[in-house]
Design a protein around this motif. Sequence first.
Motif, PDB file in Angstrom:
ATOM      1  N   ASP A  72     -16.913  36.631  -0.832  1.00  0.00           N
ATOM      2  CA  ASP A  72     -16.936  35.737  -1.990  1.00  0.00           C
ATOM      3  C   ASP A  72     -15.576  35.129  -2.309  1.00  0.00           C
ATOM      4  OD1 ASP A  72     -15.829  38.065  -2.918  1.00  0.00           O
ATOM      5  OD2 ASP A  72     -17.201  38.329  -4.602  1.00  0.00           O
ATOM      6  N   THR A  73     -14.722  35.027  -1.290  1.00  0.00           N
ATOM      7  CA  THR A  73     -13.430  34.340  -1.421  1.00  0.00           C
ATOM      8  C   THR A  73     -13.353  33.253  -0.342  1.00  0.00           C
ATOM      9  OG1 THR A  73     -12.401  36.074  -0.093  1.00  0.00           O
ATOM     10  CG2 THR A  73     -12.178  36.275  -2.472  1.00  0.00           C
ATOM     11  N   PRO A  74     -14.024  32.132  -0.570  1.00  0.00           N
ATOM     12  CA  PRO A  74     -14.153  31.109   0.470  1.00  0.00           C
ATOM     13  C   PRO A  74     -12.899  30.286   0.752  1.00  0.00           C
ATOM     14  CG  PRO A  74     -15.156  30.348  -1.554  1.00  0.00           C
ATOM     15  CD  PRO A  74     -14.756  31.774  -1.783  1.00  0.00           C
ATOM     16  N   PHE A  75     -11.843  30.447  -0.041  1.00  0.00           N
ATOM     17  CA  PHE A  75     -10.666  29.592   0.131  1.00  0.00           C
ATOM     18  C   PHE A  75      -9.507  30.280   0.839  1.00  0.00           C
ATOM     19  CE2 PHE A  75     -12.813  28.010  -3.802  1.00  0.00           C
ATOM     20  CZ  PHE A  75     -13.423  26.927  -3.187  1.00  0.00           C
ATOM     21  N   PHE A 149      -0.285  27.077   2.402  1.00  0.00           N
ATOM     22  CA  PHE A 149      -1.623  27.625   2.184  1.00  0.00           C
ATOM     23  C   PHE A 149      -1.815  28.170   0.768  1.00  0.00           C
ATOM     24  CE2 PHE A 149       1.016  30.869   4.200  1.00  0.00           C
ATOM     25  CZ  PHE A 149       1.048  31.821   3.181  1.00  0.00           C
ATOM     26  N   ASN A 150      -0.735  28.237  -0.006  1.00  0.00           N
ATOM     27  CA  ASN A 150      -0.818  28.809  -1.348  1.00  0.00           C
ATOM     28  C   ASN A 150      -1.339  27.761  -2.331  1.00  0.00           C
ATOM     29  OD1 ASN A 150      -0.616  30.490  -3.516  1.00  0.00           O
ATOM     30  ND2 ASN A 150       1.604  30.647  -3.503  1.00  0.00           N
ATOM     31  N   HIS A 151      -2.370  28.118  -3.048  1.00  0.00           N
ATOM     32  CA  HIS A 151      -2.934  27.251  -4.082  1.00  0.00           C
ATOM     33  C   HIS A 151      -3.629  28.143  -5.112  1.00  0.00           C
ATOM     34  CE1 HIS A 151      -6.941  27.784  -2.299  1.00  0.00           C
ATOM     35  NE2 HIS A 151      -6.343  27.642  -1.145  1.00  0.00           N
ATOM     36  N   PRO A 152      -3.906  27.630  -6.288  1.00  0.00           N
ATOM     37  CA  PRO A 152      -4.473  28.460  -7.362  1.00  0.00           C
ATOM     38  C   PRO A 152      -5.825  29.092  -7.024  1.00  0.00           C
ATOM     39  CG  PRO A 152      -3.755  26.334  -8.223  1.00  0.00           C
ATOM     40  CD  PRO A 152      -3.614  26.273  -6.733  1.00  0.00           C
ATOM     41  N   LEU A 164     -18.591  30.044  -9.659  1.00  0.00           N
ATOM     42  CA  LEU A 164     -19.155  29.110  -8.680  1.00  0.00           C
ATOM     43  C   LEU A 164     -18.890  27.665  -9.101  1.00  0.00           C
ATOM     44  CD1 LEU A 164     -20.767  29.070  -6.046  1.00  0.00           C
ATOM     45  CD2 LEU A 164     -22.849  29.047  -7.402  1.00  0.00           C
ATOM     46  N   MET A 165     -19.029  27.376 -10.373  1.00  0.00           N
ATOM     47  CA  MET A 165     -18.766  26.016 -10.864  1.00  0.00           C
ATOM     48  C   MET A 165     -17.289  25.650 -10.690  1.00  0.00           C
ATOM     49  SD  MET A 165     -21.681  24.920 -11.521  1.00  0.00           S
ATOM     50  CE  MET A 165     -21.155  23.323 -12.062  1.00  0.00           C
ATOM     51  N   LYS A 166     -16.406  26.592 -10.934  1.00  0.00           N
ATOM     52  CA  LYS A 166     -14.979  26.347 -10.754  1.00  0.00           C
ATOM     53  C   LYS A 166     -14.686  26.048  -9.282  1.00  0.00           C
ATOM     54  CE  LYS A 166     -10.487  28.348 -11.814  1.00  0.00           C
ATOM     55  NZ  LYS A 166      -9.759  29.482 -12.398  1.00  0.00           N
ATOM     56  N   ALA A 167     -15.329  26.774  -8.372  1.00  0.00           N
ATOM     57  CA  ALA A 167     -15.146  26.546  -6.938  1.00  0.00           C
ATOM     58  C   ALA A 167     -15.679  25.173  -6.532  1.00  0.00           C
ATOM     59  CB  ALA A 167     -15.839  27.649  -6.134  1.00  0.00           C
ATOM     60  N   LYS A 168     -16.823  24.784  -7.079  1.00  0.00           N
ATOM     61  CA  LYS A 168     -17.386  23.457  -6.790  1.00  0.00           C
ATOM     62  C   LYS A 168     -16.435  22.365  -7.259  1.00  0.00           C
ATOM     63  CE  LYS A 168     -22.256  24.652  -6.789  1.00  0.00           C
ATOM     64  NZ  LYS A 168     -23.564  24.544  -7.435  1.00  0.00           N
ATOM     65  N   ASN A 172     -14.680  19.557  -4.860  1.00  0.00           N
ATOM     66  CA  ASN A 172     -14.901  18.135  -5.132  1.00  0.00           C
ATOM     67  C   ASN A 172     -13.583  17.396  -5.333  1.00  0.00           C
ATOM     68  OD1 ASN A 172     -17.665  18.437  -4.881  1.00  0.00           O
ATOM     69  ND2 ASN A 172     -17.971  18.745  -7.072  1.00  0.00           N
ATOM     70  N   LYS A 173     -12.596  18.043  -5.943  1.00  0.00           N
ATOM     71  CA  LYS A 173     -11.281  17.422  -6.127  1.00  0.00           C
ATOM     72  C   LYS A 173     -10.522  17.287  -4.813  1.00  0.00           C
ATOM     73  CE  LYS A 173     -10.781  18.892 -10.883  1.00  0.00           C
ATOM     74  NZ  LYS A 173     -10.196  19.878 -11.781  1.00  0.00           N
ATOM     75  N   ARG A 174     -10.771  18.210  -3.874  1.00  0.00           N
ATOM     76  CA  ARG A 174     -10.086  18.187  -2.572  1.00  0.00           C
ATOM     77  C   ARG A 174     -10.628  17.104  -1.665  1.00  0.00           C
ATOM     78  NH1 ARG A 174      -9.773  24.004   0.125  1.00  0.00           N
ATOM     79  NH2 ARG A 174     -10.572  22.662   1.740  1.00  0.00           N
ATOM     80  N   SER A 175     -11.895  16.748  -1.842  1.00  0.00           N
ATOM     81  CA  SER A 175     -12.495  15.767  -0.914  1.00  0.00           C
ATOM     82  C   SER A 175     -12.369  14.353  -1.377  1.00  0.00           C
ATOM     83  CB  SER A 175     -13.954  16.095  -0.666  1.00  0.00           C
ATOM     84  OG  SER A 175     -14.672  16.408  -1.811  1.00  0.00           O
TER      85      SER A 175
END
Length: 175
Positions: A72-75, A149-152, A164-168, A172-175
């Motif tokens: 559950d840590t996809p980043f 590679f470091n990001h919040p 999950l919403m925070k991850a979405k 969306n901001k990255r793309s």
Amino acid sequence: MAELNGRHLIDYVIENLEQVASEIIISSNTDQCKQFGFPVISDVYASKGPMAGIHACLKASTNNHNFVVSVDTPFVSPEFIRFIINSRENELIAAPWYGKDHYEPLCAYYNKGCLPMMEMFFEKGNYKLPDLFRAIAFRGVTIPEDAPFNHPMLFHNINTEADLMKAKDYLNKRS
């Protein structure tokens, strides 16, 4: 089995691991994860928490050098994984120091050489990874703030709908 932008969380983790690992093993006590095409290993020491899953997968691994990452840590990126592995020196476990107060034991390097100590801990009824870290050749790895590679969201753990919403939002901001 939660989905993030139409993909299972585990798909993100597998995609990142495939870029750095010669072997992928999934820790699960159900058959649910067999659909992903990798060996699924059940705990030898049932109901003993994360150390039990790490222990079982280390026993099953054909490699001495292993990287453990929570589904559950996809980043957690391949670059980050390489950084931790390269920072391990000769230690049996190397975990990132995150924030101001804790290690990330479910996003860390584990050498198979730590198995005997883990088994000693199980025999004593202690299943706490931080206690294992204090008793073994361990390296805490500080993450440079300016590392590419470091990001919040690096260790963003998805346990709730809000997570999950925070991850979405982040994707969306990255793309």
